[in-house]
Design a protein around this motif. Structure first.
Motif, PDB file in Angstrom:
ATOM      1  N   ALA A 171       0.827  -1.212   0.000  1.00  0.00           N
ATOM      2  CA  ALA A 171       0.000   0.000   0.000  1.00  0.00           C
ATOM      3  C   ALA A 171       0.854   1.252   0.000  1.00  0.00           C
ATOM      4  CB  ALA A 171      -0.902   0.000   1.232  1.00  0.00           C
ATOM      5  N   ILE A 172       2.049   1.159   0.551  1.00  0.00           N
ATOM      6  CA  ILE A 172       2.937   2.313   0.593  1.00  0.00           C
ATOM      7  C   ILE A 172       4.180   1.936  -0.201  1.00  0.00           C
ATOM      8  CG2 ILE A 172       4.275   3.825   2.086  1.00  0.00           C
ATOM      9  CD1 ILE A 172       2.229   3.364   4.248  1.00  0.00           C
ATOM     10  N   SER A 173       4.300   2.430  -1.400  1.00  0.00           N
ATOM     11  CA  SER A 173       5.385   2.015  -2.279  1.00  0.00           C
ATOM     12  C   SER A 173       6.064   3.235  -2.894  1.00  0.00           C
ATOM     13  CB  SER A 173       4.843   1.117  -3.392  1.00  0.00           C
ATOM     14  OG  SER A 173       4.031   1.872  -4.264  1.00  0.00           O
ATOM     15  N   LYS A 174       7.120   2.978  -3.612  1.00  0.00           N
ATOM     16  CA  LYS A 174       7.885   4.065  -4.198  1.00  0.00           C
ATOM     17  C   LYS A 174       7.160   4.765  -5.346  1.00  0.00           C
ATOM     18  CE  LYS A 174      12.349   2.062  -2.934  1.00  0.00           C
ATOM     19  NZ  LYS A 174      13.647   1.546  -3.395  1.00  0.00           N
ATOM     20  N   THR A 175       6.091   4.188  -5.835  1.00  0.00           N
ATOM     21  CA  THR A 175       5.410   4.767  -6.999  1.00  0.00           C
ATOM     22  C   THR A 175       4.074   5.406  -6.655  1.00  0.00           C
ATOM     23  OG1 THR A 175       4.357   2.644  -7.495  1.00  0.00           O
ATOM     24  CG2 THR A 175       6.486   3.084  -8.527  1.00  0.00           C
ATOM     25  N   MET A 176       3.652   5.311  -5.398  1.00  0.00           N
ATOM     26  CA  MET A 176       2.327   5.807  -5.045  1.00  0.00           C
ATOM     27  C   MET A 176       2.367   7.283  -4.644  1.00  0.00           C
ATOM     28  SD  MET A 176      -0.392   4.183  -2.355  1.00  0.00           S
ATOM     29  CE  MET A 176      -0.710   2.852  -3.501  1.00  0.00           C
ATOM     30  N   THR A 177       1.350   8.019  -4.997  1.00  0.00           N
ATOM     31  CA  THR A 177       1.208   9.404  -4.568  1.00  0.00           C
ATOM     32  C   THR A 177      -0.082   9.536  -3.781  1.00  0.00           C
ATOM     33  OG1 THR A 177      -0.019  10.118  -6.522  1.00  0.00           O
ATOM     34  CG2 THR A 177       2.396  10.208  -6.654  1.00  0.00           C
ATOM     35  N   ASP A 178      -0.212  10.658  -3.074  1.00  0.00           N
ATOM     36  CA  ASP A 178      -1.411  10.850  -2.259  1.00  0.00           C
ATOM     37  C   ASP A 178      -2.426  11.783  -2.918  1.00  0.00           C
ATOM     38  OD1 ASP A 178      -0.195  13.270  -2.087  1.00  0.00           O
ATOM     39  OD2 ASP A 178      -0.193  13.399   0.102  1.00  0.00           O
ATOM     40  N   GLY A 179      -2.200  12.169  -4.156  1.00  0.00           N
ATOM     41  CA  GLY A 179      -3.132  13.048  -4.855  1.00  0.00           C
ATOM     42  C   GLY A 179      -2.857  14.516  -4.621  1.00  0.00           C
ATOM     43  N   SER A 180      -1.831  14.826  -3.835  1.00  0.00           N
ATOM     44  CA  SER A 180      -1.510  16.226  -3.537  1.00  0.00           C
ATOM     45  C   SER A 180      -0.106  16.594  -4.004  1.00  0.00           C
ATOM     46  CB  SER A 180      -1.625  16.477  -2.025  1.00  0.00           C
ATOM     47  OG  SER A 180      -2.928  16.178  -1.572  1.00  0.00           O
ATOM     48  N   GLY A 181       0.405  15.839  -4.932  1.00  0.00           N
ATOM     49  CA  GLY A 181       1.733  16.143  -5.464  1.00  0.00           C
ATOM     50  C   GLY A 181       2.866  15.603  -4.630  1.00  0.00           C
ATOM     51  N   ARG A 182       2.587  14.740  -3.674  1.00  0.00           N
ATOM     52  CA  ARG A 182       3.633  14.181  -2.826  1.00  0.00           C
ATOM     53  C   ARG A 182       3.785  12.687  -3.096  1.00  0.00           C
ATOM     54  NH1 ARG A 182       1.431  16.097   2.920  1.00  0.00           N
ATOM     55  NH2 ARG A 182      -0.386  15.122   1.961  1.00  0.00           N
ATOM     56  N   ASP A 183       5.003  12.213  -3.011  1.00  0.00           N
ATOM     57  CA  ASP A 183       5.269  10.791  -3.158  1.00  0.00           C
ATOM     58  C   ASP A 183       5.329  10.133  -1.797  1.00  0.00           C
ATOM     59  OD1 ASP A 183       5.520  10.922  -5.942  1.00  0.00           O
ATOM     60  OD2 ASP A 183       7.597  11.620  -5.751  1.00  0.00           O
ATOM     61  N   LEU A 184       4.867   8.883  -1.748  1.00  0.00           N
ATOM     62  CA  LEU A 184       4.912   8.109  -0.512  1.00  0.00           C
ATOM     63  C   LEU A 184       5.864   6.941  -0.712  1.00  0.00           C
ATOM     64  CD1 LEU A 184       1.094   7.993   0.317  1.00  0.00           C
ATOM     65  CD2 LEU A 184       2.801   9.635   1.094  1.00  0.00           C
ATOM     66  N   LYS A 185       6.891   6.910   0.092  1.00  0.00           N
ATOM     67  CA  LYS A 185       7.889   5.852  -0.037  1.00  0.00           C
ATOM     68  C   LYS A 185       7.796   4.894   1.141  1.00  0.00           C
ATOM     69  CE  LYS A 185      12.228   6.953   0.431  1.00  0.00           C
ATOM     70  NZ  LYS A 185      13.574   7.492   0.148  1.00  0.00           N
ATOM     71  N   PHE A 186       7.804   3.623   0.829  1.00  0.00           N
ATOM     72  CA  PHE A 186       7.742   2.549   1.811  1.00  0.00           C
ATOM     73  C   PHE A 186       8.883   2.683   2.815  1.00  0.00           C
ATOM     74  CE2 PHE A 186       9.539  -1.751   2.585  1.00  0.00           C
ATOM     75  CZ  PHE A 186       8.511  -2.313   3.308  1.00  0.00           C
ATOM     76  N   GLY A 187       8.584   2.610   4.102  1.00  0.00           N
ATOM     77  CA  GLY A 187       9.640   2.583   5.107  1.00  0.00           C
ATOM     78  C   GLY A 187       9.595   3.724   6.096  1.00  0.00           C
ATOM     79  N   TYR A 188      10.749   3.961   6.732  1.00  0.00           N
ATOM     80  CA  TYR A 188      10.888   4.984   7.766  1.00  0.00           C
ATOM     81  C   TYR A 188      12.310   5.505   7.663  1.00  0.00           C
ATOM     82  CZ  TYR A 188       8.897   6.989  12.068  1.00  0.00           C
ATOM     83  OH  TYR A 188       8.333   7.831  13.009  1.00  0.00           O
ATOM     84  N   SER A 189      12.511   6.805   7.720  1.00  0.00           N
ATOM     85  CA  SER A 189      13.812   7.378   7.396  1.00  0.00           C
ATOM     86  C   SER A 189      14.805   7.334   8.558  1.00  0.00           C
ATOM     87  CB  SER A 189      13.637   8.834   6.942  1.00  0.00           C
ATOM     88  OG  SER A 189      13.344   9.659   8.055  1.00  0.00           O
ATOM     89  N   GLU A 190      16.096   7.405   8.207  1.00  0.00           N
ATOM     90  CA  GLU A 190      17.156   7.454   9.213  1.00  0.00           C
ATOM     91  C   GLU A 190      17.033   8.713  10.070  1.00  0.00           C
ATOM     92  OE1 GLU A 190      19.551   5.362  10.035  1.00  0.00           O
ATOM     93  OE2 GLU A 190      19.137   3.842   8.518  1.00  0.00           O
ATOM     94  N   ASN A 191      16.626   9.836   9.452  1.00  0.00           N
ATOM     95  CA  ASN A 191      16.453  11.074  10.211  1.00  0.00           C
ATOM     96  C   ASN A 191      15.370  10.920  11.268  1.00  0.00           C
ATOM     97  OD1 ASN A 191      18.435  12.452   8.796  1.00  0.00           O
ATOM     98  ND2 ASN A 191      17.011  13.316   7.310  1.00  0.00           N
ATOM     99  N   ALA A 192      14.305  10.211  10.918  1.00  0.00           N
ATOM    100  CA  ALA A 192      13.225   9.981  11.882  1.00  0.00           C
ATOM    101  C   ALA A 192      13.713   9.102  13.020  1.00  0.00           C
ATOM    102  CB  ALA A 192      12.029   9.334  11.187  1.00  0.00           C
ATOM    103  N   PHE A 193      14.496   8.081  12.700  1.00  0.00           N
ATOM    104  CA  PHE A 193      15.068   7.238  13.752  1.00  0.00           C
ATOM    105  C   PHE A 193      15.866   8.089  14.737  1.00  0.00           C
ATOM    106  CE2 PHE A 193      15.303   3.442  10.625  1.00  0.00           C
ATOM    107  CZ  PHE A 193      13.995   3.081  10.931  1.00  0.00           C
ATOM    108  N   SER A 194      16.714   8.953  14.204  1.00  0.00           N
ATOM    109  CA  SER A 194      17.565   9.791  15.058  1.00  0.00           C
ATOM    110  C   SER A 194      16.733  10.744  15.904  1.00  0.00           C
ATOM    111  CB  SER A 194      18.552  10.584  14.186  1.00  0.00           C
ATOM    112  OG  SER A 194      19.408   9.717  13.467  1.00  0.00           O
ATOM    113  N   ARG A 195      15.678  11.317  15.318  1.00  0.00           N
ATOM    114  CA  ARG A 195      14.831  12.264  16.040  1.00  0.00           C
ATOM    115  C   ARG A 195      14.198  11.612  17.272  1.00  0.00           C
ATOM    116  NH1 ARG A 195      11.243  14.178  12.013  1.00  0.00           N
ATOM    117  NH2 ARG A 195      12.604  15.960  11.692  1.00  0.00           N
ATOM    118  N   LEU A 196      13.797  10.360  17.138  1.00  0.00           N
ATOM    119  CA  LEU A 196      13.097   9.683  18.233  1.00  0.00           C
ATOM    120  C   LEU A 196      14.039   9.260  19.351  1.00  0.00           C
ATOM    121  CD1 LEU A 196      10.589   7.472  16.215  1.00  0.00           C
ATOM    122  CD2 LEU A 196      10.225   9.735  17.213  1.00  0.00           C
TER     123      LEU A 196
END
Length: 366
Positions: free
Chosen positions: A149-174
């Protein structure tokens, strides 16, 4: 010695396998949460008080419910406690506007309105900062294989891309903050595997083994932060031919703090030996190391200082158990710490608590 319990432990465990508006994940996700809850609350393993362990599964894990549970954890956990957060489900990296953001998908998440139906890493970080516990460990398993459902090719209809996963920056923030650490199931460019037919995900399989005692290599009776990650980080790649590697982040962690009891707090007869005869300086150093392992929260742990005849009001307050023991033993060596405490009474009290610990019995008072 009977199990002493770990009443200072608190946990919020969240698992979403069946989603309202995006694709589902394997039922192993729910098994992961249930099995971790059972292990944490088992008197023979981690010995958390069941009243301190909250689980939210599927329909109960909405955005509102998760945020409410985080607030309740913040209200309940005190500065002296240990708190754990475990999340298993979909994660997404949202990009295409002014910045990139990672979100955790709750049961009611909608790709068309992620801001109001998911929990961003910024929101989660703010919620975690409200938790007063001096030891906070976050587990994130949000990059599951098969999460189409969340893949590298999917968009949300608002010009944004949704990429599968969770970023390294988010890991560090938490992981920002004193005594805060994060353990994620895999790197941001990897998938968190669930082997077909297996009860648990690969990451949780290793995590459960660690919590059940495999991470306590020294048989100290405690599962400690760095030991747990070391075990999991070595076990996961072996299970998947080096295809998945857990991530560990810690911004300001000074010690290998305990997160739970190991096998109900039982100590092993095995372990490093202390020589029968040691010099006085070596003796005090050896005693300090043993007491730090057996009573990691300091002289107040299990009231050992008071039971040995000491007066806690005579000791300086310190932020860690290790520092507290160092000062307490220095005070005792100088004749302080209470009118009725002595080196012999402290040692005898510890021996009564840990009757099968050879390190204590090999010590000889100089």
């Amino acid at each position: 010695m009977k199990a002493i319990g770990y009443p200072q432990g608190h946990a919020l465990l969240i698992g979403v396998a069946t989603y309202q508006k995006i694709s589902n994940l394997p039922d192993a996700i729910l098994n992961d949460v249930n099995d971790i809850a059972a292990t944490l609350t088992s008197p023979g393993y981690c010995a958390y008080d069941p009243r301190n362990v909250v689980t939210l599964l599927n329909v109960d894990a909405t955005r509102a419910a998760v945020l409410k549970a985080l607030d309740e954890l913040a209200d309940k956990a005190s500065a002296e406690d240990t708190a754990c957060l475990f999340f298993s489900g979909h994660g997404a990296i949202v990009s295409g506007l002014s910045s990139e953001e990672s979100v955790l998908a709750t049961f009611d998440s909608d790709l068309a309105s992620l801001e109001t139906t998911s929990i961003s890493s910024v929101e989660l970080s703010v919620a975690l900062n409200k938790i007063k516990a001096s030891r906070l460990l976050v587990f994130i398993d949000a990059c599951h294989a098969g999460g189409a459902a969340i893949s590298k090719t999917m968009t949300d209809g608002s010009g944004r891309d949704l990429k599968f996963g969770y970023s390294e920056n988010a890991f560090s923030r938490l992981a920002v903050g004193r005594g805060r650490a994060l353990m994620a199931s895999c790197r941001s460019d990897e998938e968190s595997a669930v082997i077909h037919g297996a009860r648990n995900s690969v990451f949780t399989t290793a995590l459960l083994a660690g919590l059940r005692g495999a991470a306590d290599k020294s048989a100290s009776g405690f599962i400690r932060l760095f030991d747990l990650f070391h075990y999991v980080s070595e076990a996961v790649p072996k299970l998947l031919a080096d295809a998945q590697h857990p991530v560990f982040k810690a911004d300001n962690v000074e010690a290998n703090f305990p997160v739970a009891l190991s096998q109900g707090g039982r100590k092993s007869l095995c372990g490093p030996k202390v020589a029968d005869e040691v010099q006085e300086t070596d003796y005090w150093s050896a005693l300090e190391q043993i007491l730090i392992e057996l009573y990691p929260f300091g002289p107040n742990d299990q009231e050992v200082w008071s039971r040995a005849g000491g007066d806690l009001s005579r000791l300086q307050s310190k932020s860690t158990g290790q520092a507290a023991w160092h000062v307490a033993l220095r005070t005792l060596k100088q004749g302080g710490g209470g009118r009725n405490i002595s080196l012999e009474s402290l040692l005898n009290t510890a021996k009564q608590d840990f009757t099968d610990n050879p390190r204590l019995y090999n010590l000889r008072i100089p």
